[in-house]
Design a protein around this motif. Structure first.
Motif, PDB file in Angstrom:
ATOM      1  N   ASN A 109       0.849  -1.190   0.000  1.00 24.11           N
ATOM      2  CA  ASN A 109       0.000   0.000   0.000  1.00 24.11           C
ATOM      3  C   ASN A 109       0.886   1.241   0.000  1.00 24.11           C
ATOM      4  OD1 ASN A 109      -1.960   1.928   0.234  1.00 24.11           O
ATOM      5  ND2 ASN A 109      -2.889   1.078   2.104  1.00 24.11           N
ATOM      6  N   LYS A 110       0.869   1.955  -1.122  1.00 26.57           N
ATOM      7  CA  LYS A 110       1.701   3.155  -1.236  1.00 26.57           C
ATOM      8  C   LYS A 110       1.231   4.253  -0.293  1.00 26.57           C
ATOM      9  CE  LYS A 110       2.974   2.486  -6.097  1.00 26.57           C
ATOM     10  NZ  LYS A 110       2.940   3.095  -7.457  1.00 26.57           N
ATOM     11  N   GLU A 111      -0.067   4.285  -0.018  1.00 28.35           N
ATOM     12  CA  GLU A 111      -0.610   5.347   0.826  1.00 28.35           C
ATOM     13  C   GLU A 111      -0.107   5.239   2.256  1.00 28.35           C
ATOM     14  OE1 GLU A 111      -4.804   5.174   0.488  1.00 28.35           O
ATOM     15  OE2 GLU A 111      -4.846   5.751  -1.641  1.00 28.35           O
ATOM     16  N   SER A 112       0.354   4.038   2.599  1.00 28.02           N
ATOM     17  CA  SER A 112       0.879   3.863   3.964  1.00 28.02           C
ATOM     18  C   SER A 112       2.330   4.286   4.076  1.00 28.02           C
ATOM     19  CB  SER A 112       0.733   2.395   4.393  1.00 28.02           C
ATOM     20  OG  SER A 112      -0.620   2.014   4.386  1.00 28.02           O
ATOM     21  N   GLY A 113       2.882   4.800   2.996  1.00 31.00           N
ATOM     22  CA  GLY A 113       4.242   5.287   3.012  1.00 31.00           C
ATOM     23  C   GLY A 113       5.288   4.281   2.599  1.00 31.00           C
ATOM     24  N   HIS A 114       4.860   3.106   2.118  1.00 30.98           N
ATOM     25  CA  HIS A 114       5.822   2.090   1.695  1.00 30.98           C
ATOM     26  C   HIS A 114       6.336   2.420   0.286  1.00 30.98           C
ATOM     27  CE1 HIS A 114       4.997  -0.547   5.107  1.00 30.98           C
ATOM     28  NE2 HIS A 114       3.695  -0.290   4.920  1.00 30.98           N
ATOM     29  N   HIS A 115       7.617   2.154   0.081  1.00 31.96           N
ATOM     30  CA  HIS A 115       8.199   2.335  -1.253  1.00 31.96           C
ATOM     31  C   HIS A 115       7.933   1.050  -2.050  1.00 31.96           C
ATOM     32  CE1 HIS A 115      10.857   3.464  -4.492  1.00 31.96           C
ATOM     33  NE2 HIS A 115      11.514   2.314  -4.345  1.00 31.96           N
ATOM     34  N   VAL A 116       6.988   1.129  -2.963  1.00 30.48           N
ATOM     35  CA  VAL A 116       6.577  -0.030  -3.756  1.00 30.48           C
ATOM     36  C   VAL A 116       7.069   0.147  -5.189  1.00 30.48           C
ATOM     37  CG1 VAL A 116       4.666  -1.465  -4.550  1.00 30.48           C
ATOM     38  CG2 VAL A 116       4.545  -0.352  -2.305  1.00 30.48           C
ATOM     39  N   GLU A 117       7.835  -0.802  -5.639  1.00 28.97           N
ATOM     40  CA  GLU A 117       8.324  -0.781  -7.025  1.00 28.97           C
ATOM     41  C   GLU A 117       7.374  -1.601  -7.895  1.00 28.97           C
ATOM     42  OE1 GLU A 117      12.057  -2.901  -8.846  1.00 28.97           O
ATOM     43  OE2 GLU A 117      12.687  -1.007  -7.920  1.00 28.97           O
ATOM     44  N   GLU A 118       6.974  -1.051  -9.041  1.00 23.88           N
ATOM     45  CA  GLU A 118       5.996  -1.715  -9.901  1.00 23.88           C
ATOM     46  C   GLU A 118       6.565  -1.904 -11.306  1.00 23.88           C
ATOM     47  OE1 GLU A 118       2.500   0.696  -9.768  1.00 23.88           O
ATOM     48  OE2 GLU A 118       1.817  -0.168  -7.859  1.00 23.88           O
ATOM     49  N   SER A 119       6.273  -3.089 -11.859  1.00 25.01           N
ATOM     50  CA  SER A 119       6.681  -3.408 -13.238  1.00 25.01           C
ATOM     51  C   SER A 119       5.473  -3.971 -13.970  1.00 25.01           C
ATOM     52  CB  SER A 119       7.827  -4.427 -13.248  1.00 25.01           C
ATOM     53  OG  SER A 119       8.972  -3.911 -12.593  1.00 25.01           O
ATOM     54  N   LYS A 120       5.181  -3.373 -15.121  1.00 25.89           N
ATOM     55  CA  LYS A 120       4.047  -3.824 -15.923  1.00 25.89           C
ATOM     56  C   LYS A 120       4.525  -4.790 -17.008  1.00 25.89           C
ATOM     57  CE  LYS A 120       1.300   0.343 -15.162  1.00 25.89           C
ATOM     58  NZ  LYS A 120       0.573   1.493 -15.804  1.00 25.89           N
ATOM     59  N   LEU A 121       3.793  -5.887 -17.167  1.00 23.63           N
ATOM     60  CA  LEU A 121       4.118  -6.914 -18.157  1.00 23.63           C
ATOM     61  C   LEU A 121       2.907  -7.131 -19.040  1.00 23.63           C
ATOM     62  CD1 LEU A 121       5.761  -9.479 -15.707  1.00 23.63           C
ATOM     63  CD2 LEU A 121       6.936  -7.752 -17.066  1.00 23.63           C
ATOM     64  N   ARG A 122       3.114  -7.168 -20.329  1.00 32.89           N
ATOM     65  CA  ARG A 122       2.004  -7.427 -21.245  1.00 32.89           C
ATOM     66  C   ARG A 122       2.006  -8.888 -21.694  1.00 32.89           C
ATOM     67  NH1 ARG A 122       2.777  -6.601 -26.987  1.00 32.89           N
ATOM     68  NH2 ARG A 122       4.998  -6.636 -27.527  1.00 32.89           N
ATOM     69  N   VAL A 123       0.852  -9.338 -22.169  1.00 36.29           N
ATOM     70  CA  VAL A 123       0.673 -10.714 -22.625  1.00 36.29           C
ATOM     71  C   VAL A 123       0.729 -10.737 -24.141  1.00 36.29           C
ATOM     72  CG1 VAL A 123      -0.892 -12.701 -22.677  1.00 36.29           C
ATOM     73  CG2 VAL A 123      -0.702 -11.305 -20.611  1.00 36.29           C
ATOM     74  N   VAL A 124       1.488 -11.681 -24.670  1.00 41.07           N
ATOM     75  CA  VAL A 124       1.643 -11.821 -26.118  1.00 41.07           C
ATOM     76  C   VAL A 124       1.319 -13.265 -26.499  1.00 41.07           C
ATOM     77  CG1 VAL A 124       3.239 -11.686 -28.064  1.00 41.07           C
ATOM     78  CG2 VAL A 124       3.410 -10.032 -26.205  1.00 41.07           C
ATOM     79  N   TYR A 125       0.452 -13.415 -27.510  1.00 37.98           N
ATOM     80  CA  TYR A 125       0.164 -14.747 -28.059  1.00 37.98           C
ATOM     81  C   TYR A 125       1.108 -15.011 -29.235  1.00 37.98           C
ATOM     82  CZ  TYR A 125      -4.222 -14.645 -25.433  1.00 37.98           C
ATOM     83  OH  TYR A 125      -5.158 -14.591 -24.445  1.00 37.98           O
TER      84      TYR A 125
END
Length: 243
Positions: A109-125
């Motif tokens: 939860n970013k709102e709680s002040g935690h440093h959250v790293e995010e990576s987006k992955l797409r799906v490929v057929y």
């Protein structure tokens, strides 16, 4: 490879060799680049379609972890093999010596002040690999025959039929002659064997007839001779008595 401050993700997109009515899996490798314990969580825009194991976990310092993403069997092929589904991998520094049971939703939860790293992955057929064709025929130019497709999407089989006919007509004549010669020799051998059997049978019947004829001649002459002698004896006796 997707690289963040905490985790390196490989590959950076989820590739599924799509086949209708078949469950398909692919894997992600997470590498912890830090000296800390790193907790991760995997989210998707279509949770009913995918199964992630594990969907949350811990990666030890300077070590890696594999995540298996399984797509449920789909009934139909999507248009143009396109997919709009996406995945989000969140990572955060965990307490030293933490275990998987210590991971809570509040950690991401970013709102709680935690440093959250995010990576987006797409799906490929991707198209599944085609099995090798059991029939290998070469055209006159040395290339394999293929059915052509017209502009309207219909398969044109005229080219394939033509090449197939050529391959059939181009068989060596020596092979046909050899087959015919073998068949002729086999037929003559059978006829010769049948003639020999008939000849032996006729010889046996002829020998039997000869034996029966000899027996008939050998038994008839002595019998007539005896009858004649007996008749002459009776006549002589009659005359002797009379005289």
């Amino acid at each position: 490879m997707s690289t963040g401050d905490l985790l390196s993700i490989e590959p950076q997109e989820l590739q599924f060799p799509f086949e209708p009515r078949k469950q398909i899996s692919c894997s992600l490798q997470l590498f912890n680049k830090t000296d800390n314990y790193v907790a991760f969580k995997v989210k998707t825009t279509n949770p009913k379609k995918y199964c992630v194991r594990p969907n949350t976990g811990l990666v030890m310092p300077r070590s890696s972890c594999d995540v298996i993403v399984t797509m449920q069997a789909q009934k139909e092929v999507p248009p143009d093999m396109q997919c709009k589904d996406k995945f989000l991998l969140q990572s955060v520094v965990a307490s030293p010596g933490a275990a998987a049971k210590d991971i809570t939703p509040e950690m991401f939860n970013k709102e709680s002040g935690h440093h959250v790293e995010e990576s987006k992955l797409r799906v490929v057929y991707v198209a599944p690999p085609r099995p090798p064709s059991p029939v290998h025929e070469g055209s006159e130019e040395g290339s394999s025959p293929r059915a052509s497709v017209s502009d309207n999407g219909n398969v044109n089989t005229s080219e394939f039929t033509t090449v197939t006919s050529r391959a059939y007509a181009a068989r060596p004549e020596s092979q046909d002659n050899s087959s015919e010669a073998s068949a002729l020799i086999s037929k003559l051998t059978e006829e010769k064997s049948s003639a020999i059997q008939q000849n032996n049978k006729l010889q046996q019947e002829l020998e039997l007839l000869r034996r029966e004829a000899n027996k008939s001649r050998g038994g008839g002459i002595p019998l007539i001779f005896v009858l004649l002698v007996g008749l002459i004896g009776i006549i002589l006796g009659y005359f002797l008595k009379k005289t």
